[in-house]
Design a protein around this motif. Sequence first.
Motif, PDB file in Angstrom:
ATOM      1  N   LEU B 183     -51.702  34.467 -16.075  1.00  0.00           N
ATOM      2  CA  LEU B 183     -50.112  33.688 -15.361  1.00  0.00           C
ATOM      3  C   LEU B 183     -49.178  34.076 -16.611  1.00  0.00           C
ATOM      4  CD1 LEU B 183     -51.595  30.307 -15.418  1.00  0.00           C
ATOM      5  CD2 LEU B 183     -50.588  30.946 -13.705  1.00  0.00           C
ATOM      6  N   ARG B 187     -45.739  36.259 -14.786  1.00  0.00           N
ATOM      7  CA  ARG B 187     -44.429  35.470 -15.445  1.00  0.00           C
ATOM      8  C   ARG B 187     -43.595  36.871 -15.808  1.00  0.00           C
ATOM      9  NH1 ARG B 187     -45.719  31.681 -17.773  1.00  0.00           N
ATOM     10  NH2 ARG B 187     -45.633  32.404 -19.625  1.00  0.00           N
ATOM     11  N   HIS B 215     -47.501  25.285  -5.191  1.00  0.00           N
ATOM     12  CA  HIS B 215     -47.282  25.836  -6.329  1.00  0.00           C
ATOM     13  C   HIS B 215     -47.562  25.560  -7.974  1.00  0.00           C
ATOM     14  CE1 HIS B 215     -45.115  28.940  -4.002  1.00  0.00           C
ATOM     15  NE2 HIS B 215     -43.990  28.054  -3.350  1.00  0.00           N
ATOM     16  N   ASN B 218     -52.071  25.497  -7.459  1.00  0.00           N
ATOM     17  CA  ASN B 218     -52.257  26.810  -8.010  1.00  0.00           C
ATOM     18  C   ASN B 218     -52.803  26.341  -9.456  1.00  0.00           C
ATOM     19  OD1 ASN B 218     -52.361  27.645  -5.426  1.00  0.00           O
ATOM     20  ND2 ASN B 218     -50.083  28.765  -5.691  1.00  0.00           N
ATOM     21  N   ARG B 219     -51.371  25.832 -10.024  1.00  0.00           N
ATOM     22  CA  ARG B 219     -51.505  26.334 -11.326  1.00  0.00           C
ATOM     23  C   ARG B 219     -52.672  24.861 -12.549  1.00  0.00           C
ATOM     24  NH1 ARG B 219     -47.442  28.682  -9.827  1.00  0.00           N
ATOM     25  NH2 ARG B 219     -46.461  29.923 -10.268  1.00  0.00           N
ATOM     26  N   GLU B 223     -55.187  25.728 -14.994  1.00  0.00           N
ATOM     27  CA  GLU B 223     -55.684  25.487 -15.968  1.00  0.00           C
ATOM     28  C   GLU B 223     -56.531  24.556 -16.219  1.00  0.00           C
ATOM     29  OE1 GLU B 223     -53.501  26.821 -18.438  1.00  0.00           O
ATOM     30  OE2 GLU B 223     -51.430  27.359 -17.448  1.00  0.00           O
ATOM     31  N   ALA B 244     -48.510  22.650 -15.925  1.00  0.00           N
ATOM     32  CA  ALA B 244     -48.333  23.509 -14.727  1.00  0.00           C
ATOM     33  C   ALA B 244     -46.969  23.178 -14.057  1.00  0.00           C
ATOM     34  CB  ALA B 244     -49.247  23.225 -13.944  1.00  0.00           C
ATOM     35  N   GLU B 247     -44.414  25.217 -15.463  1.00  0.00           N
ATOM     36  CA  GLU B 247     -44.390  26.584 -15.020  1.00  0.00           C
ATOM     37  C   GLU B 247     -44.263  26.718 -13.760  1.00  0.00           C
ATOM     38  OE1 GLU B 247     -46.136  28.686 -16.643  1.00  0.00           O
ATOM     39  OE2 GLU B 247     -46.005  30.048 -15.032  1.00  0.00           O
ATOM     40  N   PRO B 309     -54.607  31.402 -16.433  1.00  0.00           N
ATOM     41  CA  PRO B 309     -54.606  31.725 -17.946  1.00  0.00           C
ATOM     42  C   PRO B 309     -54.821  33.349 -18.619  1.00  0.00           C
ATOM     43  CG  PRO B 309     -55.037  29.559 -17.682  1.00  0.00           C
ATOM     44  CD  PRO B 309     -55.803  30.174 -16.583  1.00  0.00           C
TER      45      PRO B 309
END
Lengths: 293, 444
Positions: B183, B187, B215, B218-219, B223, B244, B247, B309
């Motif tokens: 991640l 970014r 979105h 996904n995060r 995580e 998340a 983010e 991550p």
Amino acid sequence: MARLVDRNKLSFLLPGLLFLCAVYAAPMVYSIGVTLVRWIMIRPDLGIRFVGLHNYSVVLRAVYTWLSVGRTLVFVVGAVGLELVLGVAIALFLNRNFFGARFLQSIMLIPFMMAPIVVGFAWRFLVNNETGPLPNLLSSVGLGAIVNPPLLANPRLALPVLAVVDVWQFTPFVMLVVLAGLKALPTEPFEAARADGATRYQTFFRVTLPLLKPAILVAVVIRTLTALRLFDTVFIMTGGGPGNSTEVLSFYVYRLAFETYDMGKAGTVGIIALLIAMLLTLLYIRTIGVEKQ
Amino acid sequence: MKRNALYLTLILPAAVFVMTSTALYASGEPESSNSAPAVVRLVSERGSHTEAWKSLMAAFQEKSGIKLELTQYPYANYFNQLMLSFTSGKSEFDVPYISLLWYPALAKAGYIQPVNELVDQEPGLKSDMPGLSTAVMDGKYYMVPYMNEVGGVVYRADLFNDPKEKQAFRAKYGYDLAPPTNLKSYRDIAEFFYRPPNLYGVTLMGRKSIFLATHFTNRLWAEGGTVLDASMHPAFNSAVGVEAVNEVKDMFRFASPASRTYDFQEALNEFSQGKSAMVEVWTTSMFYFNDEKSSKVAGNAAFVGFPRPAGQENAMRPRLFISWGFSVSAKAQNKTAALDWIKYATEDNNFASAAPIGTIPTRLSALKNPKLIAELPWIPAFREALATCVPTPIAPLIPEGPTIIGQYIATAVSQVITGSASAEEALNGAAAETDRLLKEHGYY
């Protein structure tokens, strides 16, 4: 003889009454019936169960319902109010019978003739920050801050944008109804006003506007009822977002019926929308109602 | 006069009967319905993967003698049409081609029936078709996946391989520019390529919809979070969930302003016009990006599974898994014929021949097909992304799943990215709604 006449009257009325029952009463009874049951379309295993007024109790206590009622009223008052002012102004302008007035009138009707879905897509393109001309235009005149964040992603501006789209599409309708009213006005009151030395301002507010009341009432009632049903442009342009900022009553009904598949609650919100429409119509008739000539 | 009328009454129908029988006999029409060919009535949306299996219909009909009839609806109202046809009891479809998300509702309602015969016929099918494991309810298989894809990032290989860009990236961030595997690098890369108005770091889908919710999920999954816990209570409003969604909000800084109003198609358009370096979507978009007729980045789009991550790149975590497949209606008139079609469409070779039209095979064996890889060079990257994750449907596989994701979570994420609510407020609100819905529907 009298009984025969009565029977004849009844036989003449019966087909019409049956038709009205089939077209109006039956669907209405069905819709009200749906509000009294728990019916989750995607969960037929739960069955359809009579719950009395439970749906009304849940829906009326839900914050979402009142928020969407609030948004709907803000939208209706804003959009229909603006349409009325602009529609009357344009009708007065076109009533002067100048060269090209009829052509202008025809051109102005184009938005009204467009399907709301097409209007939604067209405006979604117009206000798109990357490809739309409107944000570019605003940026070029130093008003770029208005479109950053984009209009449809701004919770404070998304609903006003939908109102502007509605005004763009339906002002021609108000104009058309008012113009028809203007054309039908008698000339005598205006001649009398002129003879009495009334100013244009006085003539407009004391003669034209009161005489136009029936036409204005028709336009306002029809527009209010259709604005309360606003759905297509919301569906296409915002999907009810950002957040819930453009979730008006019709969209809320759709969400309950075809996203949650809770037919009982969707029907209940539908009935609430119907009651609001009836109340507003009564209110209009009482406030700008027409006195018997 | 009376006699004439009698003649007409008797003779005319007899003459019509004789003439019709003769005509039918001469034209070779079947005499009884027993000898009529079996008919399988398919129903589907209008989409690229439907086009793929449509290409197999003629050959199947010729080979089997079974007649296939297809009805298609636009995606937007397909599920509603299907539900209405089932609930009205007037459904005449034998094989509904459905999304993975829909089968729990249809199976629970008894509208579709198990297809275990097909799975039992081929012992190796379960291992060759990983998506099958997501189509089971109470030990019964209800769907045979035909198309599958995973969530990930599509990136511009030409930009990532540009020596100047590589050098500049290394100078700024201290490590090599490569497809995002965690991640942090995702970014960093988005920030690096953020050069408005000509190029944006990433394209996201900000319009309130199920796409925006992806979105977040996904995060959340990357995580280690989950949407619902084992007892079916909402768990997405945990600390991991808050992180998340924040983010997601942060990533929008590197997207075009218009991204906040995009749905799936608009996101595809932006990336395919070369306006961004990456786009967060799923694998089928590769067909669109590599279409030379509509895409300026054709040949330069590459795919990587959604990053994890930093430090957990190799952890086995859920990844968004989307699948469509064949089911059999509970009222199917000829189940054997229906299963014959499904078996034919999902055969190894038929998969490989139809895939380039617009599907990603659900059989691992088909994904190794050299001819297919030659035509779709990104297939190995997809296989890798699928093999290194726990395939997780976009929404929990319960009838209420799409409502939870598409309504409650999508609204919460939309509120956070537009600043109308804090992450905690928005997620707690969505969790309360989820809790209320599941309680009302008898989950607890």
